[in-house]
Structure formats: structure tokens, C-alpha cells
Scaffold this motif. Sequence first.
Motif, PDB file in Angstrom:
ATOM      1  N   ALA A  91      45.746  49.370  31.678  1.00  0.00           N
ATOM      2  CA  ALA A  91      45.585  48.180  32.513  1.00  0.00           C
ATOM      3  C   ALA A  91      44.557  48.431  33.613  1.00  0.00           C
ATOM      4  O   ALA A  91      43.763  47.544  33.942  1.00  0.00           O
ATOM      5  CB  ALA A  91      46.923  47.784  33.117  1.00  0.00           C
ATOM      6  N   ALA A  92      44.545  49.650  34.138  1.00  0.00           N
ATOM      7  CA  ALA A  92      43.586  49.967  35.192  1.00  0.00           C
ATOM      8  C   ALA A  92      42.164  49.815  34.667  1.00  0.00           C
ATOM      9  O   ALA A  92      41.279  49.296  35.350  1.00  0.00           O
ATOM     10  CB  ALA A  92      43.827  51.387  35.694  1.00  0.00           C
ATOM     11  N   LEU A  93      41.969  50.213  33.411  1.00  0.00           N
ATOM     12  CA  LEU A  93      40.644  50.101  32.817  1.00  0.00           C
ATOM     13  C   LEU A  93      40.259  48.647  32.525  1.00  0.00           C
ATOM     14  O   LEU A  93      39.104  48.273  32.638  1.00  0.00           O
ATOM     15  CB  LEU A  93      40.603  50.879  31.490  1.00  0.00           C
ATOM     16  CG  LEU A  93      40.550  52.403  31.572  1.00  0.00           C
ATOM     17  CD1 LEU A  93      40.768  52.991  30.183  1.00  0.00           C
ATOM     18  CD2 LEU A  93      39.190  52.835  32.134  1.00  0.00           C
ATOM     19  N   GLY A  94      41.239  47.878  32.137  1.00  0.00           N
ATOM     20  CA  GLY A  94      40.902  46.547  31.614  1.00  0.00           C
ATOM     21  C   GLY A  94      41.214  45.402  32.567  1.00  0.00           C
ATOM     22  O   GLY A  94      41.063  44.233  32.212  1.00  0.00           O
ATOM     23  N   ARG A  95      41.627  45.728  33.779  1.00  0.00           N
ATOM     24  CA  ARG A  95      42.119  44.678  34.670  1.00  0.00           C
ATOM     25  C   ARG A  95      41.095  43.594  34.953  1.00  0.00           C
ATOM     26  O   ARG A  95      41.391  42.415  34.959  1.00  0.00           O
ATOM     27  CB  ARG A  95      42.607  45.323  35.975  1.00  0.00           C
ATOM     28  CG  ARG A  95      43.191  44.325  36.970  1.00  0.00           C
ATOM     29  CD  ARG A  95      44.188  44.976  37.890  1.00  0.00           C
ATOM     30  NE  ARG A  95      45.298  45.562  37.158  1.00  0.00           N
ATOM     31  CZ  ARG A  95      46.087  46.522  37.629  1.00  0.00           C
ATOM     32  NH1 ARG A  95      45.866  47.038  38.815  1.00  0.00           N
ATOM     33  NH2 ARG A  95      47.087  46.980  36.919  1.00  0.00           N
ATOM     34  N   LYS A  96      39.849  44.046  35.123  1.00  0.00           N
ATOM     35  CA  LYS A  96      38.841  43.107  35.597  1.00  0.00           C
ATOM     36  C   LYS A  96      38.593  41.970  34.602  1.00  0.00           C
ATOM     37  O   LYS A  96      38.595  40.799  34.966  1.00  0.00           O
ATOM     38  CB  LYS A  96      37.530  43.855  35.874  1.00  0.00           C
ATOM     39  CG  LYS A  96      36.804  43.298  37.083  1.00  0.00           C
ATOM     40  CD  LYS A  96      35.723  44.230  37.563  1.00  0.00           C
ATOM     41  CE  LYS A  96      34.361  43.653  37.217  1.00  0.00           C
ATOM     42  NZ  LYS A  96      33.317  44.673  37.257  1.00  0.00           N
ATOM     43  N   ARG A  97      38.388  42.336  33.355  1.00  0.00           N
ATOM     44  CA  ARG A  97      38.061  41.298  32.364  1.00  0.00           C
ATOM     45  C   ARG A  97      39.294  40.737  31.682  1.00  0.00           C
ATOM     46  O   ARG A  97      39.228  39.675  31.059  1.00  0.00           O
ATOM     47  CB  ARG A  97      37.151  41.875  31.285  1.00  0.00           C
ATOM     48  CG  ARG A  97      35.876  42.485  31.848  1.00  0.00           C
ATOM     49  CD  ARG A  97      35.011  42.930  30.699  1.00  0.00           C
ATOM     50  NE  ARG A  97      34.866  41.816  29.762  1.00  0.00           N
ATOM     51  CZ  ARG A  97      33.733  41.502  29.177  1.00  0.00           C
ATOM     52  NH1 ARG A  97      32.651  42.213  29.433  1.00  0.00           N
ATOM     53  NH2 ARG A  97      33.664  40.504  28.327  1.00  0.00           N
ATOM     54  N   GLY A  98      40.384  41.479  31.753  1.00  0.00           N
ATOM     55  CA  GLY A  98      41.596  41.022  31.077  1.00  0.00           C
ATOM     56  C   GLY A  98      41.614  41.381  29.598  1.00  0.00           C
ATOM     57  O   GLY A  98      42.554  41.083  28.881  1.00  0.00           O
ATOM     58  N   ARG A  99      40.522  42.037  29.145  1.00  0.00           N
ATOM     59  CA  ARG A  99      40.476  42.398  27.725  1.00  0.00           C
ATOM     60  C   ARG A  99      39.463  43.497  27.508  1.00  0.00           C
ATOM     61  O   ARG A  99      38.611  43.756  28.368  1.00  0.00           O
ATOM     62  CB  ARG A  99      40.106  41.179  26.886  1.00  0.00           C
ATOM     63  CG  ARG A  99      38.775  40.573  27.306  1.00  0.00           C
ATOM     64  CD  ARG A  99      38.469  39.334  26.496  1.00  0.00           C
ATOM     65  NE  ARG A  99      37.144  38.824  26.795  1.00  0.00           N
ATOM     66  CZ  ARG A  99      36.891  37.878  27.682  1.00  0.00           C
ATOM     67  NH1 ARG A  99      37.880  37.338  28.370  1.00  0.00           N
ATOM     68  NH2 ARG A  99      35.660  37.455  27.892  1.00  0.00           N
ATOM     69  N   PHE A 100      39.583  44.148  26.359  1.00  0.00           N
ATOM     70  CA  PHE A 100      38.630  45.192  26.000  1.00  0.00           C
ATOM     71  C   PHE A 100      37.802  44.726  24.820  1.00  0.00           C
ATOM     72  O   PHE A 100      38.334  44.214  23.848  1.00  0.00           O
ATOM     73  CB  PHE A 100      39.365  46.473  25.586  1.00  0.00           C
ATOM     74  CG  PHE A 100      40.211  47.058  26.678  1.00  0.00           C
ATOM     75  CD1 PHE A 100      39.658  47.913  27.612  1.00  0.00           C
ATOM     76  CD2 PHE A 100      41.559  46.743  26.762  1.00  0.00           C
ATOM     77  CE1 PHE A 100      40.447  48.453  28.619  1.00  0.00           C
ATOM     78  CE2 PHE A 100      42.344  47.273  27.766  1.00  0.00           C
ATOM     79  CZ  PHE A 100      41.786  48.140  28.711  1.00  0.00           C
TER      80      PHE A 100
END
Lengths: 256, 474, 229
Positions: free
Chosen positions: B430-439
Motif C-alpha cells: 500500500a505504501a508503494l501504491g497509495r498515490k495512484r491507487g493501483r500498480f
Amino acid sequence: MSAMRPTVGLFVTCLVDTMRPAVGFAAVKLLQDAGCEVVVPAAQTCCGQPAMNSGDRSDAKSLARQVIKAFAQVDYVVAPSGSCAGTIKTHYPELFDDEPEMAAAVADLTERTWELTSFLTTVMKVARVDGRYDGVVTYHDSCSGLRELGVRPQPRALLEGIDGLSVKEMEMRDTCCGFGGMFCVKYPEISGKMVDAKADEVLATGADTLLGGDLGCLLNIAGRLSRRGSRVRVRHVAEVLAGDIEETPPIGAPRS
Amino acid sequence: MQSTARVFPDNAHRAMGDVNLQASLARFSQGFPVKRRLAIDRLPEFDSLRDAARDIKNHTLENLDFYLERFEEKVTENGGRVHWCADAESARQTVLSICRESGAHTVTKGKSMIGEEIGINEFLEEHSVAPIETDLGEYIIQLRHEPPSHIIAPAIHLSKEQVADSFREHHAEYPADRPLEEPRAMLDEARTVLRRKFLQAEVGITGANMLVAETGSIVLVTNEGNGDLTQTLPQVQIVIASLEKVVPTLEDASTILRLLARSATGQDLSVYTTFTTGPRRPEDLDGPPAFHVLLLDNGRSRMLGNEFREMLRCIRCGACINHCPIYGAIGGHAYGWVYSGPMGAVLIPNLIGVDEAGHLPNASTLCGRCEEVCPMRIPLPRMLRKLRDQQFEKKLSAKPVRWGLAGWAFVARRPALYQMVMQIGVAALAALGRKRGRFRWLPMASGWTGARDLPAPQGFTFQEMWSARGGRRQ
Amino acid sequence: MTDARTSMLAAVRAALGRERLPDTEAAVLQRRLDEPRSNIVPARGQPSPEERIDRFIFEAERVQATVVRLAGLEEVPDAVVRYLRVANMPSAVRIGDDAVMQAVPWHSEPLLETATGPAVDSDAASVTSAFAGVAETGTLILLSGPKSPTTLNFLPEAHLVVLPSERIVGSYEDAWQRLRGKLGNGRMPRVVNWITGPSRTADIEQTLLLGAHGPKRLQIMLVDGECPQ
């Protein structure tokens, strides 16, 4: 059990637990509003479906035993997923068909196990859930919910009580979205084509929201929609029914 | 035929890039399922007929030895001959020796999946007998040296332009610049070409949809009438059928016939349903004087004795194929052998080995649509799971998959450990993907992120939050 | 070395986990064959006598057969001549030679050429009689025999079938019962053809076309009045 206030053990499911806990809390709220006492046994992880569908019967059985034990004390077991409820209800008996001594415990569990929306409408006789959601919704029936448990009218009936919401059905709504658990990573190209076709179906309805009762399918379709740059919002049906739409952004959308 | 099931993913990849095939599949998905639905809507007893048909086949399989012997007795009584063939090789040799005895140069053929299964065409060609497929679809793919891509619509993968090209190449007796744009023109040409073959052939080979023990009749269903010309005009008739085709009585056959065409093409009944009993009779003016039936085992008795017995109820209608989203994405050739779709994914590993065709039972989401439409109520998804069980037991599945599964199961059997691992995992993700909401991409997750984004998790597990909120545990 | 028959039957029995069935059990199964019973017959296959003909016509026309009603066999030759004229076909037919066909006064149309015997490739049209019509699906049932060669049903481009209206039954099961009444249980003509509409294919791009290898046209002449059995 108290006829008025049954104790429901929430089977959280591994995807809800890890990917979208909000669905679990929405389910808890709906169950409590319907008059249930909700408990969440700590000793639960997964229903064992990934092992079962990979031919690993022995691990599938260990996990199934774990579920049987963890939920032995509750009146009902309810999962916000047709897939996990379907595994327990239709596949546990098959899994243990070579262990007749397990038959009683398995039957006891399967009789008490329900998918969330069908539990609300059938057992708790919930005719209406009040709420508001402004949008045109299309609904994806998960294959396991639909074919193993007959979940189709129940969520739609509940959505009828939500003000501002209208439903626009997909033309080929019986078709699989291509998730299939391990299938989607084992055969990504075929799965990708299937989910692309499903995304076409969703977009063809013109709906601004896609709802469904199974997080696996929803992650899959939401992922494809966002890859295609679509702005369709994707949510688990429990979130809309429980009114959790301000707190939690749609699946795959950034926190605003 | 040589199997390519082992390289199923490559086959599927190629199929998804084939523009003609994809156009055909798009057309196809709108065809048979819709017609089937309309036909069933006109028959309220459809589901009870399915139950009856299932029971008939179960009864027959339980007493298969008895009904086969009665069938043979009746065929013999009517002047025909039954040949028992344990495997493909003995069936091929039997056909060849009958052809040689009758001095045959040309053999007409009705569409037969058993014929495909034993590779009879290649075999006869190698031995200087020319087999001519007469079903239009089979004829087209024979010209193109392709296997069928669908059990009831063998040329479903081709465009009319491809068919026209094949006709121009092979029908040298026609002017090269003839108009051949419309299916009608192609059909008329094929009808004329094949009519000559029908009149010329010394032997006719067909399959059988059913064998009737009561009378020794073989039941053959076609729409074109090619099956009937094949079994009426030559001097010798050969029927190749697998053991499980037998049913007790004409009434039993009739019950199954009510399901067959409706499930297959959405017709109430195919145009021609023919019951043939023995060779030409003394006063008859036409019909072949010699009548042979080959009863082929080729793996059936093995399935009768194991957990795949229910698959022997299959009547080859193709409904499971017509409704399968996997087939709809890749077509029939990708399966790599004679059959395709869900019935193929069960049958092929059973007939040529789960080690050879291991991909097929795995390439399924187990969505269950096949079982829903199967007129014989064959639990196809359950059979696919049983094949996966076999693979796992035999350690045929890929090592990384088995190890990954074992590691996951080790953790999942220990709830406290599991919850700790998951907490850490989702927090990191979640820390990695929080900004965009998705990978759009993640290491080791290209299987997922190749075609779609991965929605980011919320960042905490339900279990930890439930504890944090003091939720009830028991 | 045992022969293939023995070893295959042994393999089947091994799979079933038993020896050859004992005589008492075999006798039960034999009775199932000797006294065949109907399974479920759909309501569509059980029309009342008044509905029977209408349903047959409805279903037959649905599958692109054409149906004409005639008052008696004496009207058949004229109907054949008219049919051929409208279809722009030569006035010649290959005809069956069974009792019904013999009862047709072919001489009433002297310009219509008729020939009996098996069909040949050059025959454009044939006229045969049907043993039964099945209302359930508009299906004709034709039997092979010395006077009704099977080639007549398949080689010509147009197939005209005389069906006495009293021969229309509800279901396939009714037809089997009639056949057993005629030939005895367990006995069949060499060929029983069920024919449901004219020949067709959809093998090229799923385009439905009539007249693949069998007849392009199927004309049913439904005849009221007296007909030989």
C-alpha cells in the motif's frame, strides 16, 4: 441460538482481509443492521480453494479442517464472496468424500454457510436496505456465486432500496470475467482477452459503476478498466448497501 | 494425429493473434448459444429429458458388456459384421483390410470424430486408398490439411475468403476466374464435385451417434445428407464407433435425440436422422451389400473403471464448447488434438495422457457454464479438478507452482503467522501504491499486470483493524 | 492368445468390477429390450387428434419444408405437375413403388414421366410415400424396402413426399410403436429415415444454406381420405 439475534461468524476471505478490508466492515454493518451478532474467529485464513483448484487436496483439506474448527460455535458462517462460500458449500463435501467420518461435521458447516446477500434476503428476510448512491450501476455475477449458489436476484433486490441508483444489465452477463484464481496468472494472455471482453460489456452498458459480490472478479475487471483508462467506478455491492462510499475510494482509484 | 497439447500456451498465443480466427470466433459466440436458448424455450421438458438421458446412459454403462453383446447379436442376425478393436491401430488395420478386400481406391467419409481420433485418413492415404471427407466443413479442412477446430462445425475458424482460396486451388476443373464470393456458389461447387465422389467410391465410412442394442441399428445424424449418401451408395459400409455409443432401445435413442440437436445447433432435430440395420436385403434395389461395424475401445474401458466414467455419457453435441469462454478466446486448434473445449480438456488427457495434455485441465476458470449446458449433465468442472489432482499427485505441475503453493499453505495453516505476514505485506504494498491507487507493474506479478492494473490494497488487514477496534472474536 | 472380443469384454467387466452378469440379472435387462418403454414424451409430442395435423404442418414449415393438402391420392399427379412447373423443373419423377404410390393414378397426367427403381444422379425429382409424420417436430419417417429404395430420398434435388394424414402421429415413440406393430418387436427395415426439412449446411461462416448434399426442396403432400396401408 437465539431466533431473534443469531450469531454470525464472518468468513472474511483472504482477498477482503488483505486487499479491501472495507468490504468486511461493510458486511459487518449490514449483518448487524439485520439483527445479527457478528463475531470474527481469529483462527481463519483461507477456505483452501487455491489448493483445491491446483490439485493439492491434502493442503485443501487441512485448510478446510481449520475452517470447520474455527466456525464450529457460530449459528451461521457468512462470507462476502460467492466463490469462498461456494467452496465451502459445494466443494467441501467432495473434498472429504473419502473420509466418511468427516461427513457430519462437513454437512453441519455447509448447512450454516451463506454468501452475504443471499443470507440477508433469505435467512434474515431483509426486504430493503435504505441508502443513497447516485449512479447507473451494472452488476457482475461471479460464476461461483451464480452457478454454485444461485446468487443473482438477491443483490439486485437489496439494491432496489438504494435511492438514486438504477441498474443497467450487461448483455452477456453469464460470461466469466477471466479471473479464475490462479488461472489469471497461469494463462495471463487468455485471461487478459476474457477480461477485455468483459470490460467491453461493462462499457457498452454506459453505467458509471460496476458492482459485484466477489472481490477476485472485481479486482480483475477494475484492473482492466483502469488500464484502458476508463473512469467506471468499481465496488463490492456491500459497500454501496452499507453506505461506505465516502470513506473508501473505488477499487483501484487513488485516495482523493 | 500428432498432439501439440504440450505447447498449449504457444498455440493459444498464435490463435489470439490470428485475425481470421478471431473474426470467426466473434461470429460464433453470437450463433449457437442464442439458437440453443430459443430451442430450449420451446421445450419445457428439456431439463427432465436431461435427467432421463443421464439415467439411460448411466444404466447402459453399468451394463455395457450386456448391451454390447446384444448389439452385436442383432447386427449379425441382420447380416452385418462386428469387429472388436481394442485400440486405434487395430481399428486402422481393420478398416484397411476391409478396403483391400473390396478393392477400394476411393472411400467417402461422413464426419466422424472417431475417425479423427484414430487418424484414419492419413493411414489410408499412406496405403494408397483415397479418403474423401463429404461433410462440407470436413471437406474444406481436408483440402487445407487441417484438423477440425470444432466437433460439430469443423471449419468454424475459417472465413469464406479462405474457403474460396482452397476451392480455387483444388478444383482445377473450374475456370480460375469464376465468381466465388458467396457461400452459395461455394456450396454448389462442392456439391457437384462431391457428388462425383459419392458415385465413384467403393467404400463409405461413417461414425455413429448411437448404436441401438434392441435392433442392432446404428444411428447417424447429419444436416447435409452426406452421411446418407456415404452409407447408401457404395458397395461396402463401414461404421466406426466407440464402445460407449450403445443405448438399449429405440425409445432411449429418441430421448437422447431430443437433446442432441437442440444442444448442438439449436435445431429441434437435425435434418437427417438415420437408423441403419445391416446390409442390403435380398429384394432391395440399393444399399451396400456389406455392412461392418467397428467397436473401438481406445481408452474407454479404462475410463469406465475410473473416476471419469461420467465423461462416457458425452454425446458430442458441442454445447460445452459453444459456451466456453476459453474456447471463445482461442478456438479449437489451440487444444492441440482432435477434441476441444471443456469436453476436450477432459477427454484429451484421458486418451493421450495427462503428462502430454496437462495444460488443458488447467486452462479453465472452472466457471461452470459447460456443466450448466451439458445435456447429459456431465460434471465437467469436477472432472477438470480431478485431472488437476492427478497432476499434483504425479508431481507433473511446474516446480515453482508446487513450491509456491506449499509455502503459501504452510503459512495459511498457521493463522497467527499468516496474519502477521499479511499485515507486513499489505502495508508495504500500500505504501508503494497509495498515490495512484493501483500498480501498472510489479516485480514477479507480470502475469497479472500484463493485461490489467493491480488495484492497491488499503494498507491494513481486516483482521488487524478488527482487533484494533475491539471486535468480538467468539 | 485371446481374441479382441473376449479381451475387450473382459476389460469392460473388470472396469465394472464384476464377472459376466448372472442369468437372472441378464433376463431383467433382456426384458427391457423385448418390451421397450417410453421415457418422457414432451407435451408437444402428445397433441390431441384435432391438433395433430396443424402441429405437424406448423413444425414442418418452420424447418423450410413446404406442405400442400390434398383431398385424395387422385390429386397427387396434378399436384406434382404443378409443383415441378412452378419450380421450373422437367416434368419427370422417379417414384416409389409401394402400395400408396401404386394407388396414385399417375396416368391422369400423361405428360408427367414416371420411372421406378433406385434413383440415379440425373433424377431431378422424386416422389415417395412416408410411413409416418411426427407432429412433434414436423418429421417424416420413411422406410427402405424393395419398393422404396433409399436413394430416392437423397439423390434428387427435389423430394416430394406423399403423407396420408392419418399417418401423422404425435411423437417418435408413437411411430416406433406403429413400426413394431407392422414388423414385430426388435425388427427394423434396413433403413429408417427421419427427415426434418430439406438438406442444409452452415459450415461456411455460419451462413445457413439449403441443399447441401441431399434435396434442396422438400414438398410434403398431405393426403386426406382413403389410403392403402
